[in-house]
Scaffold this motif. Structure first.
Motif, PDB file in Angstrom:
ATOM      1  N   THR A   8       5.181  46.211  56.988  1.00  0.00           N
ATOM      2  CA  THR A   8       5.900  45.341  57.907  1.00  0.00           C
ATOM      3  C   THR A   8       7.149  46.055  58.410  1.00  0.00           C
ATOM      4  O   THR A   8       7.662  46.973  57.761  1.00  0.00           O
ATOM      5  N   GLU A   9       7.636  45.624  59.567  1.00  0.00           N
ATOM      6  CA  GLU A   9       8.963  45.986  60.052  1.00  0.00           C
ATOM      7  C   GLU A   9       9.751  44.694  60.181  1.00  0.00           C
ATOM      8  O   GLU A   9       9.172  43.633  60.473  1.00  0.00           O
ATOM      9  N   THR A  10      11.060  44.781  59.970  1.00  0.00           N
ATOM     10  CA  THR A  10      11.881  43.574  59.902  1.00  0.00           C
ATOM     11  C   THR A  10      13.197  43.780  60.659  1.00  0.00           C
ATOM     12  O   THR A  10      13.508  44.878  61.118  1.00  0.00           O
ATOM     13  N   ASN A  44       7.657  37.773  67.384  1.00  0.00           N
ATOM     14  CA  ASN A  44       8.945  37.310  67.897  1.00  0.00           C
ATOM     15  C   ASN A  44       9.737  36.703  66.737  1.00  0.00           C
ATOM     16  O   ASN A  44       9.341  35.671  66.193  1.00  0.00           O
ATOM     17  N   PRO A  45      10.871  37.314  66.348  1.00  0.00           N
ATOM     18  CA  PRO A  45      11.612  36.814  65.180  1.00  0.00           C
ATOM     19  C   PRO A  45      12.510  35.625  65.499  1.00  0.00           C
ATOM     20  O   PRO A  45      13.149  35.087  64.596  1.00  0.00           O
ATOM     21  N   GLU A  46      12.577  35.256  66.759  1.00  0.00           N
ATOM     22  CA  GLU A  46      13.400  34.113  67.189  1.00  0.00           C
ATOM     23  C   GLU A  46      14.876  34.323  66.834  1.00  0.00           C
ATOM     24  O   GLU A  46      15.578  33.372  66.480  1.00  0.00           O
ATOM     25  N   ARG A  47      15.322  35.551  66.963  1.00  0.00           N
ATOM     26  CA  ARG A  47      16.728  35.878  66.696  1.00  0.00           C
ATOM     27  C   ARG A  47      17.041  37.238  67.344  1.00  0.00           C
ATOM     28  O   ARG A  47      16.171  37.878  67.936  1.00  0.00           O
ATOM     29  N   ASP A  48      18.268  37.696  67.207  1.00  0.00           N
ATOM     30  CA  ASP A  48      18.686  38.975  67.778  1.00  0.00           C
ATOM     31  C   ASP A  48      18.170  40.126  66.917  1.00  0.00           C
ATOM     32  O   ASP A  48      17.641  39.906  65.814  1.00  0.00           O
ATOM     33  N   ALA A  53      18.680  48.030  62.537  1.00  0.00           N
ATOM     34  CA  ALA A  53      17.230  47.860  62.462  1.00  0.00           C
ATOM     35  C   ALA A  53      16.551  48.458  63.682  1.00  0.00           C
ATOM     36  O   ALA A  53      15.483  49.071  63.575  1.00  0.00           O
ATOM     37  N   PHE A  54      17.159  48.295  64.850  1.00  0.00           N
ATOM     38  CA  PHE A  54      16.582  48.860  66.082  1.00  0.00           C
ATOM     39  C   PHE A  54      16.466  50.384  65.982  1.00  0.00           C
ATOM     40  O   PHE A  54      15.480  50.976  66.446  1.00  0.00           O
ATOM     41  N   LYS A  55      17.444  51.033  65.362  1.00  0.00           N
ATOM     42  CA  LYS A  55      17.401  52.491  65.213  1.00  0.00           C
ATOM     43  C   LYS A  55      16.245  52.929  64.312  1.00  0.00           C
ATOM     44  O   LYS A  55      15.743  54.047  64.437  1.00  0.00           O
ATOM     45  N   ALA A  61      14.943  42.998  70.755  1.00  0.00           N
ATOM     46  CA  ALA A  61      14.753  41.553  70.846  1.00  0.00           C
ATOM     47  C   ALA A  61      14.092  41.191  72.168  1.00  0.00           C
ATOM     48  O   ALA A  61      13.247  40.290  72.231  1.00  0.00           O
ATOM     49  N   GLU A  62      14.455  41.904  73.231  1.00  0.00           N
ATOM     50  CA  GLU A  62      13.869  41.629  74.548  1.00  0.00           C
ATOM     51  C   GLU A  62      12.373  41.897  74.544  1.00  0.00           C
ATOM     52  O   GLU A  62      11.584  41.109  75.078  1.00  0.00           O
TER      53      GLU A  62
END
Length: 223
Positions: A8-10, A44-48, A53-55, A61-62
């Protein structure tokens, strides 16, 4: 025997603090070999999306807003994994997130006893060595050059190869019968007559002549 390699990724490290799953990747194994059947979803995590984590995985999120939420995917996910063992690298992390999502949806959680933790396997087999996925790929000569960022499906594919090595390697499929057949193969050999080992008359005469040249040999002394 069916097993599922899962990753998983989170959005972070702690579901109790609001972190959510954003990607699930699964590989089906039969008798430890990938069958080609996979399950892969962005969620879709329904949050920012935190910058840290993005790195790691590059999922914004978009981008994730265009995908289903976990509630819309959970039935298909559970159907894919069935009741089979889950092969996971650092199982406590992924199981914690999966069970947090299941609890949020009012579903039964997955028992830890279903998981096979490849980090624990690697640490037992190679004490003191690095046990992360990249290090194990290097150790086993597995090409991970496409892994510029973490990705659930790619990591599951690499983990399937690592898992095969941890349980015995790519030669695991060779049967004892095949090995025995190779060992018992008959080799044709040329049969040669035995060579004589006793001295010839000429050799005995040459030896006697040599002994006559020795002055006062011990075997001729009487005292």
């Amino acid at each position: 025997m069916r097993e599922i390699v899962l990753d998983t990724e989170t959005t972070g490290f702690e579901p109790a603090e609001g972190d959510r799953i954003v990607e699930i990747g699964c590989i089906e194994l039969i008798n430890h070999i990938p069958t080609g059947e996979t399950y892969h979803r962005y969620i879709n995590p329904e949050r920012d999306m935190p910058e840290a984590a993005f790195k790691v995985h590059g999922l914004s999120a978009e981008f994730l807003k265009g995908h289903n939420v976990i509630a819309e995917e959970i039935d298909e996910f559970l159907a894919f994994i069935g009741d089979d063992p889950l092969v996971i690298h650092n199982a406590a992390f992924d199981m914690k997130f999966l069970n947090a999502e299941l609890s949020r949806l009012g579903r039964p959680v997955l028992p830890m006893s279903r998981s096979i933790d490849t980090v624990a396997m690697a640490r037992q087999k190679f004490p003191g060595a690095q046990a992360n996925l990249d290090a194990l790929c290097r150790r086993f000569g597995i090409d991970n050059s496409a892994r510029t960022k973490h990705g659930a499906l790619l990591d599951a594919e690499l983990l399937a190869e690592v898992y095969l090595e941890l349980i015995g390697g790519r030669q695991r499929g060779l049967s004892l019968e095949e090995s025995g057949a190779q060992m018992s193969a008959t080799v044709a050999r040329e049969v040669r007559p035995p060579r004589p080992h006793s001295a010839s008359d000429a050799e005995r005469a040459a030896h006697a002549a040599f002994l006559e040249k020795i002055k006062d040999p011990l075997w001729r002394q009487t005292s």
